[in-house]
Design a protein around this motif. Sequence first.
Motif, PDB file in Angstrom:
ATOM      1  N   SER A  60      49.894  65.126  64.328  1.00  0.00           N
ATOM      2  CA  SER A  60      49.379  65.253  62.959  1.00  0.00           C
ATOM      3  C   SER A  60      48.201  64.319  62.699  1.00  0.00           C
ATOM      4  N   GLY A  61      47.829  63.498  63.692  1.00  0.00           N
ATOM      5  CA  GLY A  61      46.696  62.597  63.548  1.00  0.00           C
ATOM      6  C   GLY A  61      47.040  61.213  63.054  1.00  0.00           C
ATOM      7  N   ARG A  62      48.306  60.962  62.777  1.00  0.00           N
ATOM      8  CA  ARG A  62      48.714  59.621  62.377  1.00  0.00           C
ATOM      9  C   ARG A  62      48.819  58.719  63.602  1.00  0.00           C
ATOM     10  N   PHE A  63      48.485  57.449  63.396  1.00  0.00           N
ATOM     11  CA  PHE A  63      48.671  56.455  64.452  1.00  0.00           C
ATOM     12  C   PHE A  63      50.097  55.947  64.335  1.00  0.00           C
ATOM     13  N   VAL A  64      50.862  56.053  65.409  1.00  0.00           N
ATOM     14  CA  VAL A  64      52.292  55.725  65.386  1.00  0.00           C
ATOM     15  C   VAL A  64      52.563  54.549  66.329  1.00  0.00           C
ATOM     16  N   VAL A  65      53.269  53.561  65.792  1.00  0.00           N
ATOM     17  CA  VAL A  65      53.736  52.425  66.583  1.00  0.00           C
ATOM     18  C   VAL A  65      55.251  52.477  66.588  1.00  0.00           C
ATOM     19  N   THR A  66      55.830  52.429  67.782  1.00  0.00           N
ATOM     20  CA  THR A  66      57.281  52.429  67.936  1.00  0.00           C
ATOM     21  C   THR A  66      57.675  51.174  68.691  1.00  0.00           C
ATOM     22  N   GLU A  67      58.592  50.427  68.097  1.00  0.00           N
ATOM     23  CA  GLU A  67      59.045  49.185  68.721  1.00  0.00           C
ATOM     24  C   GLU A  67      60.563  49.107  68.688  1.00  0.00           C
ATOM     25  N   VAL A  68      61.120  48.435  69.677  1.00  0.00           N
ATOM     26  CA  VAL A  68      62.537  48.094  69.676  1.00  0.00           C
ATOM     27  C   VAL A  68      62.618  46.572  69.618  1.00  0.00           C
ATOM     28  N   TRP A  69      63.464  46.091  68.717  1.00  0.00           N
ATOM     29  CA  TRP A  69      63.639  44.665  68.489  1.00  0.00           C
ATOM     30  C   TRP A  69      65.093  44.272  68.703  1.00  0.00           C
ATOM     31  N   ASP A  70      65.314  43.048  69.156  1.00  0.00           N
ATOM     32  CA  ASP A  70      66.683  42.532  69.270  1.00  0.00           C
ATOM     33  C   ASP A  70      67.374  42.577  67.913  1.00  0.00           C
TER      34      ASP A  70
END
Length: 101
Positions: A49-59
Amino acid sequence: MPAELILEFEGVGSTEYYAVNKELGIDPDTREGPWPEGMVSHSAGLSSSGRFVVTEVWDTVQHQEKFMNDRLGEALVKGGINVPPASVTWIELITHQQLGT
């Protein structure tokens, strides 16, 4: 408890992403730099869709909150991201597998 964070940004691309990482002293291509305590994994890219996506996993969610307050908030502004994410999703993880790193 481990948690996944999904951030979606409108009007942000690789230029801003690399500018923010430069402010943080992190090179996402080489993985060098002071990555934040408690971060398990980090991915970023453009969605269909053109969005910038950041995916993170955190403790823990608290690790991400500390990073945001201590370093990331200021780096986002200096890197040219002056608006909040269009979408923020937290997922309480049951499991997280990081294969073949």
